[in-house]
Design a protein around this motif. Structure first.
Motif, PDB file in Angstrom:
ATOM      1  N   ASN A 123       0.851  -1.187   0.000  1.00 34.74           N
ATOM      2  CA  ASN A 123       0.000   0.000   0.000  1.00 34.74           C
ATOM      3  C   ASN A 123       0.887   1.237   0.000  1.00 34.74           C
ATOM      4  N   PHE A 124       0.778   2.014  -1.052  1.00 34.36           N
ATOM      5  CA  PHE A 124       1.550   3.241  -1.149  1.00 34.36           C
ATOM      6  C   PHE A 124       0.643   4.436  -0.905  1.00 34.36           C
ATOM      7  N   LYS A 125       1.164   5.373  -0.170  1.00 43.05           N
ATOM      8  CA  LYS A 125       0.498   6.639   0.083  1.00 43.05           C
ATOM      9  C   LYS A 125       1.396   7.711  -0.524  1.00 43.05           C
ATOM     10  N   THR A 126       0.826   8.742  -1.064  1.00 43.65           N
ATOM     11  CA  THR A 126       1.614   9.820  -1.658  1.00 43.65           C
ATOM     12  C   THR A 126       1.687  10.987  -0.688  1.00 43.65           C
ATOM     13  N   LYS A 127       2.907  11.464  -0.423  1.00 43.96           N
ATOM     14  CA  LYS A 127       3.071  12.673   0.380  1.00 43.96           C
ATOM     15  C   LYS A 127       3.742  13.725  -0.493  1.00 43.96           C
ATOM     16  N   THR A 128       3.493  14.968  -0.182  1.00 39.52           N
ATOM     17  CA  THR A 128       4.014  16.063  -0.986  1.00 39.52           C
ATOM     18  C   THR A 128       5.120  16.786  -0.221  1.00 39.52           C
ATOM     19  N   ALA A 129       6.247  16.937  -0.871  1.00 38.83           N
ATOM     20  CA  ALA A 129       7.380  17.665  -0.305  1.00 38.83           C
ATOM     21  C   ALA A 129       7.476  19.041  -0.965  1.00 38.83           C
ATOM     22  N   LEU A 130       7.910  20.004  -0.194  1.00 34.93           N
ATOM     23  CA  LEU A 130       8.129  21.358  -0.698  1.00 34.93           C
ATOM     24  C   LEU A 130       9.630  21.536  -0.878  1.00 34.93           C
ATOM     25  N   LEU A 131      10.053  21.867  -2.078  1.00 41.57           N
ATOM     26  CA  LEU A 131      11.473  22.089  -2.366  1.00 41.57           C
ATOM     27  C   LEU A 131      11.716  23.590  -2.500  1.00 41.57           C
ATOM     28  N   VAL A 132      12.666  24.094  -1.734  1.00 38.31           N
ATOM     29  CA  VAL A 132      13.024  25.512  -1.777  1.00 38.31           C
ATOM     30  C   VAL A 132      14.431  25.609  -2.351  1.00 38.31           C
ATOM     31  N   PHE A 133      14.565  26.376  -3.428  1.00 41.63           N
ATOM     32  CA  PHE A 133      15.852  26.563  -4.096  1.00 41.63           C
ATOM     33  C   PHE A 133      16.424  27.925  -3.716  1.00 41.63           C
ATOM     34  N   GLY A 134      17.695  27.945  -3.339  1.00 41.46           N
ATOM     35  CA  GLY A 134      18.357  29.187  -2.962  1.00 41.46           C
ATOM     36  C   GLY A 134      19.320  29.646  -4.040  1.00 41.46           C
ATOM     37  N   LYS A 135      19.660  30.907  -4.021  1.00 42.32           N
ATOM     38  CA  LYS A 135      20.519  31.492  -5.059  1.00 42.32           C
ATOM     39  C   LYS A 135      21.938  30.933  -5.045  1.00 42.32           C
ATOM     40  N   SER A 136      22.479  30.592  -3.900  1.00 42.86           N
ATOM     41  CA  SER A 136      23.850  30.086  -3.857  1.00 42.86           C
ATOM     42  C   SER A 136      23.927  28.670  -3.277  1.00 42.86           C
ATOM     43  N   TRP A 137      22.795  27.958  -3.243  1.00 43.29           N
ATOM     44  CA  TRP A 137      22.764  26.607  -2.685  1.00 43.29           C
ATOM     45  C   TRP A 137      23.039  25.590  -3.778  1.00 43.29           C
ATOM     46  N   ILE A 138      23.689  24.508  -3.413  1.00 40.04           N
ATOM     47  CA  ILE A 138      23.944  23.429  -4.367  1.00 40.04           C
ATOM     48  C   ILE A 138      22.697  22.570  -4.532  1.00 40.04           C
ATOM     49  N   GLN A 139      22.035  22.266  -3.417  1.00 38.63           N
ATOM     50  CA  GLN A 139      20.842  21.420  -3.443  1.00 38.63           C
ATOM     51  C   GLN A 139      19.663  22.162  -2.836  1.00 38.63           C
ATOM     52  N   PRO A 140      18.443  21.774  -3.231  1.00 39.39           N
ATOM     53  CA  PRO A 140      17.277  22.425  -2.629  1.00 39.39           C
ATOM     54  C   PRO A 140      17.042  21.939  -1.201  1.00 39.39           C
ATOM     55  N   LEU A 141      16.336  22.732  -0.453  1.00 42.23           N
ATOM     56  CA  LEU A 141      15.918  22.391   0.894  1.00 42.23           C
ATOM     57  C   LEU A 141      14.590  21.652   0.771  1.00 42.23           C
ATOM     58  N   VAL A 142      14.486  20.443   1.309  1.00 44.09           N
ATOM     59  CA  VAL A 142      13.275  19.633   1.209  1.00 44.09           C
ATOM     60  C   VAL A 142      12.543  19.707   2.540  1.00 44.09           C
ATOM     61  N   LEU A 143      11.312  20.229   2.500  1.00 43.76           N
ATOM     62  CA  LEU A 143      10.517  20.422   3.711  1.00 43.76           C
ATOM     63  C   LEU A 143       9.167  19.733   3.575  1.00 43.76           C
ATOM     64  N   TYR A 144       8.634  19.264   4.693  1.00 47.09           N
ATOM     65  CA  TYR A 144       7.326  18.606   4.720  1.00 47.09           C
ATOM     66  C   TYR A 144       6.393  19.393   5.632  1.00 47.09           C
ATOM     67  N   PHE A 145       5.178  19.650   5.129  1.00 49.68           N
ATOM     68  CA  PHE A 145       4.171  20.403   5.877  1.00 49.68           C
ATOM     69  C   PHE A 145       2.836  19.682   5.808  1.00 49.68           C
ATOM     70  N   GLU A 146       1.937  20.043   6.726  1.00 44.89           N
ATOM     71  CA  GLU A 146       0.566  19.530   6.682  1.00 44.89           C
ATOM     72  C   GLU A 146      -0.129  20.023   5.408  1.00 44.89           C
ATOM     73  N   GLU A 147       0.052  21.304   5.084  1.00 55.24           N
ATOM     74  CA  GLU A 147      -0.550  21.920   3.893  1.00 55.24           C
ATOM     75  C   GLU A 147       0.555  22.538   3.031  1.00 55.24           C
ATOM     76  N   PRO A 148       1.264  21.729   2.256  1.00 57.43           N
ATOM     77  CA  PRO A 148       2.392  22.270   1.478  1.00 57.43           C
ATOM     78  C   PRO A 148       1.969  23.250   0.387  1.00 57.43           C
ATOM     79  N   GLU A 149       0.755  23.110  -0.147  1.00 58.30           N
ATOM     80  CA  GLU A 149       0.290  24.027  -1.193  1.00 58.30           C
ATOM     81  C   GLU A 149       0.160  25.447  -0.654  1.00 58.30           C
ATOM     82  N   LYS A 150      -0.258  25.579   0.595  1.00 65.06           N
ATOM     83  CA  LYS A 150      -0.407  26.901   1.222  1.00 65.06           C
ATOM     84  C   LYS A 150       0.965  27.567   1.380  1.00 65.06           C
TER      85      LYS A 150
END
Length: 85
Positions: free
Chosen positions: A9-36
């Motif tokens: 059983n697979f469930k889908t969760k949504t991660a929020l990726l934040v990209f910075g101007k001088s970052w090599i990799q994005p910051l991956v964050l999880y929220f209750e309401e990521p769309e908001k």
């Protein structure tokens, strides 16, 4: 053999990726309401050139608190990830 994977059983969760101007990799964050949060960060990006702001979020998961300067954010994305239940 392929039937073993169909029984999981697979469930889908949504991660929020934040990209910075001088970052090599994005910051991956999880929220209750990521769309908001996604919409909030998009607005910050649009208005940060004239008036930069320091914002703080309390995501779920391994990162407990994050503080970002709005004019250092270059982009934001939503990513769906499969997760076993």
């Amino acid at each position: 053999m392929a039937q073993q994977y169909g029984q999981m059983n697979f469930k889908t969760k949504t991660a929020l990726l934040v990209f910075g101007k001088s970052w090599i990799q994005p910051l991956v964050l999880y929220f209750e309401e990521p769309e908001k949060i996604y919409s909030e960060i998009q607005e910050l990006i649009k208005t940060s050139a004239a008036n930069p702001k320091l914002v703080e979020y309390k995501p779920l998961g391994p990162i407990k608190k994050v503080t970002l300067l709005s004019n250092q954010i270059s982009g934001v994305a939503l990513q769906e990830e499969p997760q076993l239940q």
